[in-house]
Design an enzyme around this catalytic site. Structure first.
Site, mmCIF file in Angstrom:
data_model
loop_
_atom_site.group_PDB
_atom_site.id
_atom_site.type_symbol
_atom_site.label_atom_id
_atom_site.label_comp_id
_atom_site.label_asym_id
_atom_site.label_seq_id
_atom_site.Cartn_x
_atom_site.Cartn_y
_atom_site.Cartn_z
ATOM 1 N N GLY A 118 -5.077 -6.444 7.532
ATOM 2 C CA GLY A 118 -4.809 -7.536 7.466
ATOM 3 C C GLY A 118 -4.185 -8.331 8.252
ATOM 4 C CG ASP A 169 4.468 -1.517 3.210
ATOM 5 O OD1 ASP A 169 4.518 -2.082 3.894
ATOM 6 O OD2 ASP A 169 3.268 -1.794 1.921
ATOM 7 N NE ARG A 229 -2.354 -3.882 0.082
ATOM 8 C CZ ARG A 229 -3.415 -4.111 0.828
ATOM 9 N NH1 ARG A 229 -4.875 -4.128 -0.253
ATOM 10 N NH2 ARG A 229 -3.896 -3.945 2.118
ATOM 11 C CG ASP A 275 -0.632 1.299 4.617
ATOM 12 O OD1 ASP A 275 -1.208 0.405 4.660
ATOM 13 O OD2 ASP A 275 -0.112 1.510 2.868
ATOM 14 N NE ARG A 289 -7.663 -5.256 3.415
ATOM 15 C CZ ARG A 289 -6.049 -5.758 3.962
ATOM 16 N NH1 ARG A 289 -5.810 -4.862 4.243
ATOM 17 N NH2 ARG A 289 -5.322 -6.627 3.560
ATOM 18 C CB THR A 313 1.765 -4.725 6.942
ATOM 19 O OG1 THR A 313 2.052 -5.121 6.459
ATOM 20 C CG2 THR A 313 3.354 -3.844 7.502
ATOM 21 C CG ASP A 355 2.870 -5.989 2.421
ATOM 22 O OD1 ASP A 355 2.531 -7.689 2.575
ATOM 23 O OD2 ASP A 355 1.778 -5.504 2.052
HETATM 24 O O1 F6P Z 1 -1.446 -6.202 3.608
HETATM 25 C C1 F6P Z 1 -0.759 -7.292 4.189
HETATM 26 C C2 F6P Z 1 -1.104 -8.324 3.243
HETATM 27 O O2 F6P Z 1 -1.416 -9.417 3.251
HETATM 28 C C3 F6P Z 1 -1.117 -8.058 1.477
HETATM 29 O O3 F6P Z 1 0.414 -8.422 1.266
HETATM 30 C C4 F6P Z 1 -1.962 -8.277 0.939
HETATM 31 O O4 F6P Z 1 -2.365 -7.877 -0.658
HETATM 32 C C5 F6P Z 1 -3.118 -8.211 0.926
HETATM 33 O O5 F6P Z 1 -2.626 -7.847 2.634
HETATM 34 C C6 F6P Z 1 -3.934 -9.312 1.459
HETATM 35 O O6 F6P Z 1 -5.674 -8.758 1.895
HETATM 36 P P1 F6P Z 1 -7.091 -9.612 2.203
HETATM 37 O O7 F6P Z 1 -6.698 -9.971 3.448
HETATM 38 O O8 F6P Z 1 -8.148 -8.631 2.245
HETATM 39 O O9 F6P Z 1 -7.162 -10.416 0.813
#
Ligand code: F6P
Length: 353
Positions: free
Chosen positions: A11, A129, A171, A103, A72, A125, A127
């Site tokens: 992301g 994490d 998440r 990760d 991804r 990230t 997040d």
């Molecule tokens: O990993 C970062 C993140 O922003 C998460 O918080 C979220 O669940 C996910 O990416 C959303 O991913 P996408 O952009 O593929 O919808």
């Protein structure tokens, strides 16, 4: 002439461009060329990308997203994936690769490293994490966006005497919900690390109601699970699948709270008009310009990654530890998750009222 590759995976995240700029500047200062693969590992598999000049990266730390695009793509799930990456790097004359990601992206870099390819990881990230680093860039910007949104929700919730459930990204962990919720005075914060039962949630909301507090804000991380959820009956979807709270988390939680309040005969008559709404902040949290903190952290991590390349210190990840930018263990970073600790959550819990 020495050359390396660079890519951004997973992301997107405010601060990515600052890292790219830092790597390119540092490498250029030592005469090392940088090839930017487009769209994360997908570019490393197809070879699609471009040589980055100093002009390409001038001032880009102010911009959100990534000039290299992201995806991804998992190299390990593609037939001959690692070998294709190795061949593409050889064709372009790249001695190593700087992989900027979370990760998943760093997990691939770690596997390729173990197969003998030269890798430097940069943790990314919103997040927050990833372990081995105190903060990941993007988290500060995302938390500020979420905080501003919650600030705004206070006035509309108060005007309608409503409860509003606001869902933040995260998440696996609740860093954004906790940071933004605490900063913006959410009355309850729900995160995956500390599950709560529906009864515990209602205890807070009903107490506020009985105390004459006319509205409530609940910040919830998208990965939150209700304790005892497996025993709850939320009905079934159009295909007969049992509905899970996590799908449409904020919406489901809001309708459960509204129903429970309206049906509670121990409360006064006006409870029959109780309303609860939900807001999902979603990708808004990842968009737009990075904060000063993320621009500077991204820059420092990028320059450090460039320095590791210059010194041929491959196989590690750069990280923020305390106030220092250091080289950290990539293997450990991708195998352990950094979760919100009890001390932090307990401190925030003082304000759940
Ligand atoms: O990993 C970062 C993140 O922003 C998460 O918080 C979220 O669940 C996910 O990416 C959303 O991913 P996408 O952009 O593929 O919808």
């Amino acid at each position: 002439m020495r050359n390396i590759g660079i890519l951004t995976g997973g992301g997107d995240c405010p601060g990515l461009n600052a890292v790219i700029r830092g790597v390119v500047e540092k490498c250029a200062s030592e005469g090392i060329g940088v090839y930017g693969f487009f769209a994360g590992w997908r570019g490393a598999l197809t070879g699609e990308g471009k040589w980055l000049t100093l002009d390409d990266v001038e001032g880009i730390q102010t911009q959100g997203g990534t000039i290299l695009e992201s995806s991804r793509t998992n190299v390990m799930k593609i037939e001959n994936g690692p070998e294709t990456v190795r061949q593409n790097m050889e064709k372009l004359g790249l001695e190593g690769l700087v992989a900027i990601g979370g990760d998943d992206t760093l997990g691939v870099a770690n596997k390729l490293r173990k197969m003998g390819m030269n890798m430097v990881g940069v943790p990314k990230t919103i997040d927050n994490d990833l372990s081995c680093t105190d903060f990941t860039f993007g988290f500060d910007t995302a938390s500020n966006i979420a905080m501003e949104a919650i600030d705004r929700l206070h006035t509309t919730a108060a005007s309608h005497a409503r409860c509003i459930v606001v869902e933040c990204m995260g998440r696996h962990t609740g860093w954004i919900a906790l940071q933004a919720g605490l900063a913006a005075n959410a009355h309850l914060i729900l995160i995956p690390e500390f599950p709560k039962t529906f009864e515990e949630i209602m205890e807070v909301i009903k107490k506020r109601y009985k105390d004459g507090k006319r509205y409530s804000i609940i910040a919830v991380a998208e990965g939150f699970e209700l304790a005892g959820q497996e025993d709850m009956d939320l009905g079934v979807d159009a295909f007969g699948n049992k509905l899970l709270l996590n799908k449409d988390l904020a919406k489901n939680l809001a309708s459960m709270i509204e129903k429970e309040m309206r049906n509670d005969e121990t409360l006064d008559e006006k409870r029959k008009y109780f309303e609860c709404r939900s807001v999902v902040l979603g990708h808004v949290q990842r968009g737009g310009a990075p904060s000063a903190f993320d621009r500077v952290l991204g820059t420092r991590l990028g320059v450090k990654a460039g320095e590791l390349v210059v010194n041929k210190e491959y196989g590690n990840m750069v990280a923020l530890q305390g106030t220092n930018v250091v080289s950290a263990d990539l293997d450990k970073a991708v195998t352990e998750r950094k979760e919100v600790d009890k001390e932090f959550y307990d401190a925030a819990s003082l304000y759940f009222k």
